[in-house]
Design a protein around this motif. Structure first.
Motif, PDB file in Angstrom:
ATOM      1  N   PRO A 253      29.229  37.984  45.078  1.00  0.00           N
ATOM      2  CA  PRO A 253      29.583  36.893  46.167  1.00  0.00           C
ATOM      3  C   PRO A 253      29.599  35.223  45.820  1.00  0.00           C
ATOM      4  CG  PRO A 253      27.438  37.872  46.258  1.00  0.00           C
ATOM      5  CD  PRO A 253      28.126  38.744  45.339  1.00  0.00           C
ATOM      6  N   ASP A 254      28.818  35.225  44.528  1.00  0.00           N
ATOM      7  CA  ASP A 254      28.820  33.792  43.872  1.00  0.00           C
ATOM      8  C   ASP A 254      29.125  33.787  42.585  1.00  0.00           C
ATOM      9  OD1 ASP A 254      27.800  32.749  46.561  1.00  0.00           O
ATOM     10  OD2 ASP A 254      26.106  33.974  46.360  1.00  0.00           O
ATOM     11  N   TYR A 255      29.410  32.728  42.239  1.00  0.00           N
ATOM     12  CA  TYR A 255      29.751  32.193  40.756  1.00  0.00           C
ATOM     13  C   TYR A 255      28.373  32.253  39.853  1.00  0.00           C
ATOM     14  CZ  TYR A 255      34.410  31.307  42.387  1.00  0.00           C
ATOM     15  OH  TYR A 255      35.669  31.155  42.769  1.00  0.00           O
ATOM     16  N   PRO A 256      28.415  32.649  38.533  1.00  0.00           N
ATOM     17  CA  PRO A 256      27.132  32.217  37.846  1.00  0.00           C
ATOM     18  C   PRO A 256      26.602  30.893  37.818  1.00  0.00           C
ATOM     19  CG  PRO A 256      28.852  33.770  36.565  1.00  0.00           C
ATOM     20  CD  PRO A 256      29.502  33.220  38.031  1.00  0.00           C
TER      21      PRO A 256
ATOM     22  N   THR B 261      33.827  29.155  47.090  1.00  0.00           N
ATOM     23  CA  THR B 261      33.211  30.720  46.900  1.00  0.00           C
ATOM     24  C   THR B 261      34.168  31.796  46.140  1.00  0.00           C
ATOM     25  OG1 THR B 261      33.896  31.434  49.147  1.00  0.00           O
ATOM     26  CG2 THR B 261      31.614  30.314  48.569  1.00  0.00           C
ATOM     27  N   PRO B 262      33.984  32.560  45.854  1.00  0.00           N
ATOM     28  CA  PRO B 262      35.093  33.761  45.146  1.00  0.00           C
ATOM     29  C   PRO B 262      35.891  34.105  46.246  1.00  0.00           C
ATOM     30  CG  PRO B 262      32.989  34.167  44.178  1.00  0.00           C
ATOM     31  CD  PRO B 262      32.584  33.114  45.127  1.00  0.00           C
ATOM     32  N   SER B 263      35.446  34.094  47.635  1.00  0.00           N
ATOM     33  CA  SER B 263      36.282  34.614  48.769  1.00  0.00           C
ATOM     34  C   SER B 263      37.727  33.562  48.800  1.00  0.00           C
ATOM     35  CB  SER B 263      35.531  34.549  50.103  1.00  0.00           C
ATOM     36  OG  SER B 263      35.081  33.487  50.452  1.00  0.00           O
ATOM     37  N   ASP B 264      37.302  32.155  48.564  1.00  0.00           N
ATOM     38  CA  ASP B 264      38.349  31.307  48.602  1.00  0.00           C
ATOM     39  C   ASP B 264      39.604  31.495  47.696  1.00  0.00           C
ATOM     40  OD1 ASP B 264      36.940  30.084  50.409  1.00  0.00           O
ATOM     41  OD2 ASP B 264      35.841  28.662  48.769  1.00  0.00           O
ATOM     42  N   LEU B 265      39.509  32.346  46.614  1.00  0.00           N
ATOM     43  CA  LEU B 265      40.342  32.708  45.509  1.00  0.00           C
ATOM     44  C   LEU B 265      41.516  33.486  46.222  1.00  0.00           C
ATOM     45  CD1 LEU B 265      38.568  33.688  42.606  1.00  0.00           C
ATOM     46  CD2 LEU B 265      39.419  31.326  43.075  1.00  0.00           C
TER      47      LEU B 265
ATOM     48  N   GLN C 157      39.312  40.100  39.576  1.00  0.00           N
ATOM     49  CA  GLN C 157      38.437  39.819  38.764  1.00  0.00           C
ATOM     50  C   GLN C 157      38.869  38.804  37.513  1.00  0.00           C
ATOM     51  OE1 GLN C 157      38.223  43.886  37.177  1.00  0.00           O
ATOM     52  NE2 GLN C 157      36.737  44.570  38.482  1.00  0.00           N
ATOM     53  N   THR C 158      39.991  38.821  37.210  1.00  0.00           N
ATOM     54  CA  THR C 158      40.604  37.651  36.260  1.00  0.00           C
ATOM     55  C   THR C 158      40.545  36.436  36.878  1.00  0.00           C
ATOM     56  OG1 THR C 158      42.490  39.190  35.428  1.00  0.00           O
ATOM     57  CG2 THR C 158      42.415  37.259  35.023  1.00  0.00           C
ATOM     58  N   ALA C 159      40.692  36.082  38.159  1.00  0.00           N
ATOM     59  CA  ALA C 159      40.348  34.805  38.804  1.00  0.00           C
ATOM     60  C   ALA C 159      39.075  34.242  38.767  1.00  0.00           C
ATOM     61  CB  ALA C 159      41.122  34.925  40.194  1.00  0.00           C
ATOM     62  N   PHE C 160      38.230  35.458  39.142  1.00  0.00           N
ATOM     63  CA  PHE C 160      36.792  35.111  39.072  1.00  0.00           C
ATOM     64  C   PHE C 160      36.319  34.657  37.602  1.00  0.00           C
ATOM     65  CE2 PHE C 160      32.252  36.280  38.730  1.00  0.00           C
ATOM     66  CZ  PHE C 160      31.573  35.920  39.985  1.00  0.00           C
ATOM     67  N   ARG C 161      36.480  35.480  36.678  1.00  0.00           N
ATOM     68  CA  ARG C 161      36.390  35.007  35.300  1.00  0.00           C
ATOM     69  C   ARG C 161      36.830  33.798  34.927  1.00  0.00           C
ATOM     70  NH1 ARG C 161      38.411  36.559  29.734  1.00  0.00           N
ATOM     71  NH2 ARG C 161      37.332  34.998  28.494  1.00  0.00           N
ATOM     72  N   GLU C 162      38.193  33.494  35.141  1.00  0.00           N
ATOM     73  CA  GLU C 162      38.593  32.262  35.009  1.00  0.00           C
ATOM     74  C   GLU C 162      37.878  30.972  35.490  1.00  0.00           C
ATOM     75  OE1 GLU C 162      43.212  33.644  34.204  1.00  0.00           O
ATOM     76  OE2 GLU C 162      42.637  32.484  35.956  1.00  0.00           O
ATOM     77  N   VAL C 163      37.536  31.042  36.891  1.00  0.00           N
ATOM     78  CA  VAL C 163      36.800  30.008  37.378  1.00  0.00           C
ATOM     79  C   VAL C 163      35.440  29.938  36.904  1.00  0.00           C
ATOM     80  CG1 VAL C 163      35.677  29.188  39.623  1.00  0.00           C
ATOM     81  CG2 VAL C 163      37.966  30.299  39.524  1.00  0.00           C
ATOM     82  N   ALA C 164      34.622  31.180  36.679  1.00  0.00           N
ATOM     83  CA  ALA C 164      33.503  31.168  35.989  1.00  0.00           C
ATOM     84  C   ALA C 164      33.493  30.251  34.664  1.00  0.00           C
ATOM     85  CB  ALA C 164      32.916  32.613  35.935  1.00  0.00           C
TER      86      ALA C 164
END
Length: 471
Positions: free
Chosen positions: A32-35, A279-283, A378-385
């Motif tokens: 739910p949140d970035y690292p 937040t990840p949901s914004d993606l 998942q890819t989007a989450f990783r790229e933002v992180a």
């Protein structure tokens, strides 16, 4: 309700049926949140993100001339056209036909055809003119097969539009990365040229001192080695600059204009690095590639409905109304009217497993689309992180790297003073020159990487899609 109206009501009720399963999007398979959570500024449009006028002009040119973007736009237009093709399958095909025929029948055949025995022995010659409007094979969408196909075509069009936006954002990032690579190559080349001039001067001094017996062969060999290394670096930097220019030209999609504004040096580049990640949901709202994957999933789900409906009966209507006459003058008399009406129903009995195979294939493709959708998130989450991790560390790295340059330049200045005063040898001066050169190259690379990571974060957040609508 009359008996005549009952079949019509039944038909309308039947056409409301749909075999498409209800789609529930899978939950986002990410935390739910970035690292790393960092405060930042609101994400601007690309002109607010990249402040260099030269870079802005190159991006604007690429958004017009880049071939990947042009292909994406054409694919979107093709998908929009496919919607019209698919919708047309659910509409009646009406044609207006006219014909003229003339034939001769022998007397025996002509008489038998009308039940007469006194037909002329020479036979009968006559012509016939027909004109009619025909409704050909109009399928009544009993179980939503055509409607499901239309939904799938619409979703694929929306997917292609999202793909066009994704390509647009990719083009902006690609031009920026190529521009930064070209700036790095150009500035490294300038640094290498200045260093080569300095080391060649040092080599000339070393040779004079060696010839005068005031310097050892080791000093001369060291100076020659540095000068030759700078010569090799110069050739490498020239190659890198030419290749970087070629890459930038390809990213833009057109030859670089000769009247571009003068570039801002890397160390002063006005590219924003503080961006609000949210937040990840914004993606799910901002990333066009995720929107594309969602539309592809909805299209695949609609394909299941079409495959299911193929097992059920199909009702088609064919009809014609017109006129037929032996003479053109009386063609449109009321007595010459002709009409036909042919409803037909078809129920598949045996197709060799084709229908079952199509349904299984549609279900498999939907499962693939689900996995693709989840992978996009998942890819989007990783790229933002990754972008947030880079942003959290590059500032201190860049600061320390600049401190290294300052220290190396201070050491070089002191080494020159000491060498001129005769308190240190030439090897110490050469080592200080080499260290300063390496530190200056490293700080340029670090700055380029910092700006590139900011661009990557901007793309990962779907930045340009938040504030601008693609042209």
């Amino acid at each position: 309700m009359t008996m005549r109206a009952f079949p019509l009501a039944l038909l309308l009720a039947t056409t409301a049926c749909s075999m498409t399963p209800k789609l529930a999007l899978p939950a986002a398979p990410v935390a739910p949140d970035y690292p790393i959570a960092l405060d930042g500024e609101a994400i601007p449009a690309w002109r607010g993100m990249f402040g260099d006028p030269r870079l802005q002009q190159l991006i604007a040119l690429a958004l017009t001339d880049n071939r990947d973007l042009r292909i994406a736009a054409l694919n979107a237009e093709a998908a929009r056209t496919q919607i019209r093709v698919t919708r047309a399958q659910g509409l009646p095909n009406v044609s207006l036909d006219g014909s003229y025929s003339r034939q001769h029948q022998p007397g025996s055949v002509a008489g038998a055809g009308v039940g007469l025995n006194n037909a002329p022995s020479s036979g009968v010659t006559f012509g016939q003119i027909t004109a009619q409007a025909a409704l050909t094979s109009f399928e009544v969408d009993l179980f939503g097969r055509l409607r499901a196909q239309n939904t799938a075509a619409t979703e694929r069009y929306l997917a292609s539009r999202a793909g066009q936006r994704a390509v647009r954002l990719t083009v902006i990032g690609a031009v920026t990365d190529a521009f930064l690579a070209e700036r790095l190559a150009e500035e490294q080349l300038s640094l290498t040229e200045a260093t080569l001039t300095d080391w060649q001067s040092s080599l000339a001094i070393a040779r004079r001192l060696h010839d005068a017996g005031q310097a050892s062969g080791v000093d001369l060999a060291q100076a020659e080695g540095l000068a030759r290394q700078a010569q090799a670096d110069l050739a490498q930097r020239q190659r890198e600059r030419m290749q970087a220019t070629n890459a930038l030209t390809l990213a833009v999609g057109a030859p670089l204009p000769a009247d571009l504004p003068h570039p801002i040096p890397l160390m002063q580049q006005s590219i924003r690095t503080a961006l609000d990640a949210g937040t990840p949901s914004d993606l799910l709202l901002h990333r066009p590639d995720i929107a594309q994957a969602e539309h592809e999933l909805r299209a695949a789900n609609a394909d299941i409905g079409a495959a299911r409906a193929a097992f059920l009966p199909r009702l088609s209507l064919t009809g014609a109304f017109g006129f037929a006459s032996l003479a053109l003058g009386g063609l449109f008399n009321g007595a010459n009217q002709s009409w036909s009406y042919t409803p037909a129903i078809s129920l598949p009995i045996f197709r060799g497993g084709e229908l079952r195979g199509n349904l299984d294939l549609a279900r498999l493709r939907t499962s693939i689309a689900v996995a693709t959708y989840e992978k996009s998130i998942q890819t989007a989450f990783r790229e933002v992180a990754d972008g947030l991790a880079a942003r959290a560390t590059f500032a201190s790295q860049s600061s320390e790297q600049q401190a290294v340059v300052a220290q190396a330049e201070r050491r070089l200045a002191l080494a020159r003073l000491s060498y001129r005063a005769g308190t240190t040898g030439r090897l110490e001066l050469l080592d200080a020159q080499r260290t300063a050169y390496a530190a200056q190259q490293a700080v340029l690379i670090t700055r380029r990487d910092e700006l590139t990571s900011a661009t990557a974060l901007y793309r990962a957040l779907g930045g340009d899609m938040i504030t601008e609508t693609p042209r």
